[in-house]
Design a protein around this motif. Sequence first.
Motif, mmCIF file in Angstrom:
data_model
loop_
_atom_site.group_PDB
_atom_site.id
_atom_site.type_symbol
_atom_site.label_atom_id
_atom_site.label_comp_id
_atom_site.label_asym_id
_atom_site.label_seq_id
_atom_site.Cartn_x
_atom_site.Cartn_y
_atom_site.Cartn_z
ATOM 1 N N UNK A 130 0.827 -1.211 0.000
ATOM 2 C CA UNK A 130 0.000 0.000 0.000
ATOM 3 C C UNK A 130 0.864 1.265 0.000
ATOM 4 N N UNK A 131 2.140 1.111 0.380
ATOM 5 C CA UNK A 131 3.067 2.248 0.342
ATOM 6 C C UNK A 131 3.558 2.551 -1.069
ATOM 7 N N UNK A 132 3.372 1.609 -1.992
ATOM 8 C CA UNK A 132 3.980 1.726 -3.322
ATOM 9 C C UNK A 132 3.529 2.966 -4.098
ATOM 10 N N UNK A 133 2.228 3.273 -4.193
ATOM 11 C CA UNK A 133 1.834 4.450 -4.981
ATOM 12 C C UNK A 133 2.479 5.745 -4.497
ATOM 13 N N UNK A 134 2.472 5.976 -3.189
ATOM 14 C CA UNK A 134 3.091 7.192 -2.660
ATOM 15 C C UNK A 134 4.589 7.230 -2.901
ATOM 16 N N UNK A 135 5.245 6.073 -2.751
ATOM 17 C CA UNK A 135 6.693 5.992 -2.986
ATOM 18 C C UNK A 135 7.024 6.285 -4.443
ATOM 19 N N UNK A 136 6.232 5.708 -5.346
ATOM 20 C CA UNK A 136 6.466 5.925 -6.778
ATOM 21 C C UNK A 136 6.250 7.389 -7.144
ATOM 22 N N UNK A 137 5.163 7.973 -6.651
ATOM 23 C CA UNK A 137 4.888 9.376 -6.964
ATOM 24 C C UNK A 137 5.986 10.296 -6.434
ATOM 25 N N UNK A 138 6.460 10.005 -5.234
ATOM 26 C CA UNK A 138 7.534 10.817 -4.661
ATOM 27 C C UNK A 138 8.812 10.671 -5.483
ATOM 28 N N UNK A 139 9.129 9.426 -5.891
ATOM 29 C CA UNK A 139 10.331 9.185 -6.699
ATOM 30 C C UNK A 139 10.254 9.921 -8.027
ATOM 31 N N UNK A 140 9.079 9.894 -8.664
ATOM 32 C CA UNK A 140 8.905 10.584 -9.944
ATOM 33 C C UNK A 140 9.002 12.092 -9.782
ATOM 34 N N UNK A 141 8.414 12.618 -8.703
ATOM 35 C CA UNK A 141 8.469 14.065 -8.460
ATOM 36 C C UNK A 141 9.907 14.520 -8.226
#
Length: 199
Positions: A130-141
């Motif tokens: 469940x942490x994956x979407x936030x982690x991915x968005x932060x990495x992309x940003x």
Amino acid sequence: TSAAQRIGLELMNVVRPARNARTLRILFLEDSALDAELVEEHLHGTGLPFALERVVSREDYLAAVRGKEYDLILADFALPAFDGMTALALAQEHCAHVPFVFVSATLGEEVAVEALKRGATDYVLKQRLERLPGTVLRALAEAAERAERRKAEEAMHRLIDDKTALLHELDHRVKNNLQTLLALIALEIRRCGSTDARP
């Protein structure tokens, strides 16, 4: 909504304009088809369109990082004939600007810290997808911000180079004009033939 979901929504607003909602290209090093499906399902939580390319072997992974452009690399840490640290090293060698996130069930704290020191962007445990979407968005940003900073630095270097070239050209022309002027003065002095005109 949870705090992670709120952060994810805020990060989507940062990433979407920067990428004009184009399809994100994600390379995924994962040997388990079931785990790959679970990860793909959780990636939909980013709200971003994406195309996931899964590879299993070192050869396929190396061919991918050498020959294609990606926006994100996800990688398991432990694979039968390949390991995550080697995958990270290859990514750093061939596409260091691409965010690299470990998605693993076997990543201990010490290993995770070492991975971050070696250039990994972040990690997510498979037990906490469940942490994956936030982690991915932060990495992309963060990657988008670094790319903008690189562009700004490159533009500044180009501007400095242009101004330096202009300054050299101006200096060259001034020297040429001074030499011409001195030659004309010397000619005038010779024509004059007068000692009064000599310094």
